[in-house]
Enzyme design. Structure first.
Site, short mmCIF file in Angstrom:
data_model
loop_
_atom_site.label_atom_id
_atom_site.label_comp_id
_atom_site.label_asym_id
_atom_site.label_seq_id
_atom_site.Cartn_x
_atom_site.Cartn_y
_atom_site.Cartn_z
N HIS A 375 0.82 -1.21 0.00
CA HIS A 375 0.00 0.00 0.00
C HIS A 375 0.86 1.27 0.00
O HIS A 375 0.35 2.37 -0.24
CB HIS A 375 -0.92 -0.01 1.23
CG HIS A 375 -2.27 0.57 0.97
ND1 HIS A 375 -2.46 1.73 0.24
CD2 HIS A 375 -3.51 0.15 1.31
CE1 HIS A 375 -3.75 2.00 0.18
NE2 HIS A 375 -4.42 1.05 0.82
N ASP A 379 -2.46 2.41 -4.22
CA ASP A 379 -3.67 2.30 -3.41
C ASP A 379 -4.58 1.19 -3.93
O ASP A 379 -4.28 0.53 -4.93
CB ASP A 379 -4.41 3.64 -3.40
CG ASP A 379 -3.60 4.75 -2.76
OD1 ASP A 379 -2.88 4.45 -1.78
OD2 ASP A 379 -3.66 5.89 -3.24
#
Length: 402
Positions: A375, A379
């Site tokens: 992450h 995203d």
């Protein structure tokens, strides 16, 4: 003259090798070609054979210790031959002497006024058992610790250790304790480090591979006659992932030193289960290979990995990895990133399901996909877009052949 057995260099990137297990002991006779030890590096484990007939004169490296390539790990020779100390050993002993000279042992501290009341026999028993007198409650006159008090403390210590080791063992049997070493130790350290160093998140999706399986069956004979090969579902998944990585280059990245590094080439890792763990053969420049060439290289490298013949440098440098548990009947799972990669695709088992196609219910073959991504690099939305592209290629397999 004794023959030196050295730690080999298993690939250009190898900095350290570990002796996983000694198959021979000092003084034991060996013949040329006998396996004398198992050694491991970061991603491979292999056996070292005796280079000559003779006896194991001296073992320099104990099990579990890592040493640089070129280090003498033992000597083979005649029983009456003497082994001179290596330069490294001499330097090590010299270094230890210099450290001792520079840092002499501190003088013992004078005992304080507060003293524990304990009989000489009880004190000696406590020291032998590794128990501090301060931790024992005395029942003698004035709180004096007696021999019986120490015996009780020793019994309590043994019972405590026994209880710690009995983790709900059936029928009162103690569990087996296996020291972690070699490839298993490397995998454990790498997987723990991966979870500690990356912000890992897993998303899942199912792909309808009914047409893919039909195409695979349709071209089976042609592929066998023309290329003397066959295509597996893994080959198609690998091709779909490569094409998706070209469309979503952010997934072909790594997070290093607070920088996102996006690679121009795709080096695809194929996680492969071996007898003692898991290794990842790498298909370099996978984007430049046809489906047939990709399939052949995957088969060759995974076969070499399982037989222990794949060079170490062909298990390094991947930019994205595929891991499959479909053969074990697993559907969805959480694959762990192969550092420093930003993504790894987990593949489950194909199963037949009843699916609505318009207003009708049809039997369709569905493939579970699990994508773990970093992450810090991207995203959820772009990661989902990548997985959706993989799904699209698998559901429209002809597009992978164009």
């Amino acid at each position: 003259m004794p023959v030196e057995v050295i730690m080999p260099k298993l690939g250009m990137a190898m900095k350290e090798g570990t002796v996983s297990q000694w198959n021979k002991t000092e003084g034991e006779a060996v013949k040329k070609g006998d396996p004398i030890a198992s050694i491991s590096s970061e991603k491979i484990e292999m056996e070292i054979e005796s280079p000559a007939d003779g006896n194991v004169l001296k073992i320099n490296v104990p099990e579990g210790k890592g040493v640089p390539p070129g280090t003498v790990i033992c000597y083979i020779g005649n029983p009456d031959e003497e082994v001179a100390a290596t330069a490294a050993q001499v330097q090590e002993e010299k270094g230890e002497e210099e450290i001792k000279a520079a840092h002499p042992a501190p003088l013992p501290k004078k005992p304080g006024k507060a003293r524990v009341k304990i009989s000489p026999v009880a004190r000696k028993m406590a020291e032998a058992a590794g128990i501090k007198p301060e931790d024992i409650k005395g029942t003698g006159p004035g709180g004096r610790i007696t021999k019986e008090d120490v015996e009780q403390a020793i019994a309590s210590k043994k019972e405590s250790r026994k209880q710690d080791s009995l983790i709900q063992a059936p029928a009162g049997k103690e569990p087996k304790h296996t020291p972690v070493s070699g490839m298993r130790k490397v995998i454990a350290e790498r997987m723990h480090a991966s979870l500690q160093s990356a912000a890992q998140l897993t998303i899942t999706m199912k792909a309808d591979v009914t047409e893919l399986l039909a195409l695979k069956t349709q071209v089976k004979e042609t592929i066998a006659k023309r290329y003397d090969s066959k295509l597996t579902i893994t080959d198609f998944i690998a091709r779909a992932a490569i094409l998706a990585l070209e469309n979503h280059p952010e997934m072909n990245s790594a997070f290093m030193d607070n920088t996102i590094v996006t690679y121009p080439e795709i080096h695809l890792g194929i996680a492969t289960a071996v007898e003692k763990g898991l290794i990842v053969p790498v298909i370099r420049n996978a984007e430049s290979k046809s489906l047939i060439d990709l399939a052949k290289e995957i088969k060759e490298k995974t076969a070499a990995a399982r037989s222990g013949k794949l060079p170490a440098d062909e298990m390094q440098g991947s930019t994205f990895t595929i891991s499959s548990l479909g053969a074990s009947g697993v559907e969805f799972f959480t694959p762990i990133l192969n550092p420093p990669e930003a993504g790894i695709l987990g593949v489950g088992v194909v199963s037949d399901e009843a699916v609505f196609i318009g207003d009708k219910i049809e039997k369709r073959s569905r493939l579970p996909l699990s994508l773990t991504f970093d992450h810090r690099v991207l995203d959820g939305a772009p990661a989902a877009a990548f997985l959706q592209t993989v799904k699209q290629y698998l559901e429209e397999p002809v597009t992978m052949l164009l």
